[in-house]
Design a protein around this motif. Structure first.
Motif, PDB file in Angstrom:
ATOM      1  N   THR A 182       0.553  -0.975  -0.206  1.00  0.00           N
ATOM      2  CA  THR A 182      -0.113  -0.525   0.065  1.00  0.00           C
ATOM      3  C   THR A 182       0.768   1.132  -0.138  1.00  0.00           C
ATOM      4  O   THR A 182       0.940   2.156  -0.812  1.00  0.00           O
ATOM      5  N   ASP A 196      -6.144  -1.950  -4.070  1.00  0.00           N
ATOM      6  CA  ASP A 196      -5.651  -2.280  -3.266  1.00  0.00           C
ATOM      7  C   ASP A 196      -6.262  -3.666  -2.644  1.00  0.00           C
ATOM      8  O   ASP A 196      -7.479  -3.912  -2.742  1.00  0.00           O
ATOM      9  N   GLU A 197      -6.402  -4.596  -1.635  1.00  0.00           N
ATOM     10  CA  GLU A 197      -6.337  -5.813  -1.611  1.00  0.00           C
ATOM     11  C   GLU A 197      -7.075  -7.201  -2.181  1.00  0.00           C
ATOM     12  O   GLU A 197      -7.928  -6.558  -2.377  1.00  0.00           O
TER      13      GLU A 197
END
Ligand SMILES: Nc1ncnc2c1ncn2[C@@H]1O[C@H](COP(=O)(O)OP(=O)(O)OP(=O)(O)O)[C@@H](O)[C@H]1O
Ligand SMILES: [Mg+2]
Length: 329
Positions: free
Chosen positions: A71, A150-151
């Protein structure tokens, strides 16, 4: 000046130093690849647009374990390129928009979250495909050329094969859209590779970058340097106890060999030294063992910075110091 105002001034000074620590970004070798690839995609996009060519977008896939620094790396990448592309999502025209994949990551939920990130007031009664059509319209209206998830490993979690295929098809259709192709910037845990590799066409369009684990021997030298760098940022000296190879090895183990966690532990230890001993503190091993004890709830025999045989302690296990079998299973 009276004592109280002197103390307040000293507190303010320490707080400033701690803030400076938190802002420090240490470039990783993987970051260069990410940087070069992203720049290449931006330039390609500009060139294609200048030629008026319809094309397929390319994107990036960044994978790494939890705490490796994904991140942070994407945030830094976007910050670094904010002179080349517009990245302020509060403005009408925004070339990069990023969001975290919501949970549960059904196509409908992810589509709705993407619409919201694009600033579109989503009403909530549409089906998945209709939401994604709306996403594509909004991407073009906002001039968004890169979309970050993200993720992204969550896109495949708890999904059937059929659902997973529809995720892959949706991602592909964003990149292959002849009206407004968008480059994806996917970041996530290593499972993300399986989603992307499920489809050769998708895999070909994403440049893969992996943040690897630290190496317990090869990275000893760089780790000692990083500790010194943080101490210098906090305007502190370093004691011998935090300059040895043995210390660097303990530190890497405590961070589970993940770079981001390593940086986080150092920031905590330096901040702890400054807050507890003031501006003239010298950074030493006890600051690390204190921080470790506080964070992991560990007694001395389970403290990686104290125990002789620390190799048996699993850094991922927290608050597990009351059983006598705390050995890696
Ligand atoms: N290059 C770096 N320089 C300094 N600090 C870093 C760097 N990379 C990561 N960190 C720090 O490490 C911590 C974890 O990083 P980050 O949240 O980016 O990891 P992650 O891989 O996204 O983890 P997760 O999978 O849990 O989301 C953060 O506190 C961050 O500030
Ligand atoms: Mg993260």
């Amino acid at each position: 000046m009276n004592k109280l105002s002197k103390d307040l001034r000293a507190d303010g000074e320490i707080r400033k130093r701690v803030q400076a620590l938190r802002k420090l970004y240490i470039p990783r070798p993987e970051f260069n690849k990410l940087d070069v690839c992203f720049q290449k995609h931006i330039e390609q996009r500009r060139a294609d647009e200048a030629d008026g060519e319809a094309f397929r977008a390319r994107g990036l896939m960044l994978v790494g374990q939890s705490g490796s620094g994904k991140t942070t790396a994407i945030r830094e990448l976007i910050r670094k390129h904010s002179t080349l592309i517009t990245t302020d999502s509060s403005l009408e025209f925004c070339e990069y928009i990023g969001l975290q994949v919501p949970s549960p990551a059904t196509m409908k939920f992810v589509g709705a979250a993407t619409l919201r990130a694009l600033g579109y007031p989503y009403s909530g009664n549409k089906q998945g495909p209709a939401i994604w059509d709306q996403v594509k319209v909004q991407l073009k209206l906002r001039g968004t050329k890169f979309l970050g998830f993200d993720e992204a490993q969550d896109l495949a979690r708890y999904q059937t094969d059929k659902e997973r295929q529809s995720v892959v098809n949706t991602l592909k259709s964003l990149m292959e859209n002849s009206v407004w192709p968008v480059g994806l910037v996917l970041s996530g845990m290593p499972d993300l590779k399986h989603i992307v590799n499920q489809d050769a066409q998708l895999a070909r369009r994403l440049d893969p970058v992996e943040i690897g684990r630290l190496h317990s021997i090869r990275d000893v030298g760089p780790v000692i340097k990083i500790v010194k760098k943080y101490a210098a940022r906090g305007r502190m000296d370093t004691d011998e106890s935090v300059q040895s190879e043995a210390f660097a090895m303990r530190l890497m183990h405590a961070a589970d060999y993940q770079f981001g966690l390593l940086a986080e532990i150092i920031v905590l230890a330096v901040s702890h030294a400054l807050f507890s001993e003031g501006g003239d503190a010298t950074l030493e091993m006890s600051h690390f063992s204190d921080v470790y004890a506080e964070r992991n709830g560990a007694d001395d025999w389970m403290n990686i910075f104290i125990a002789d045989d620390y190799g048996r302690i699993d850094p991922k296990r927290l608050l597990d110091n009351d059983s006598d079998d705390g050995v890696n299973e």
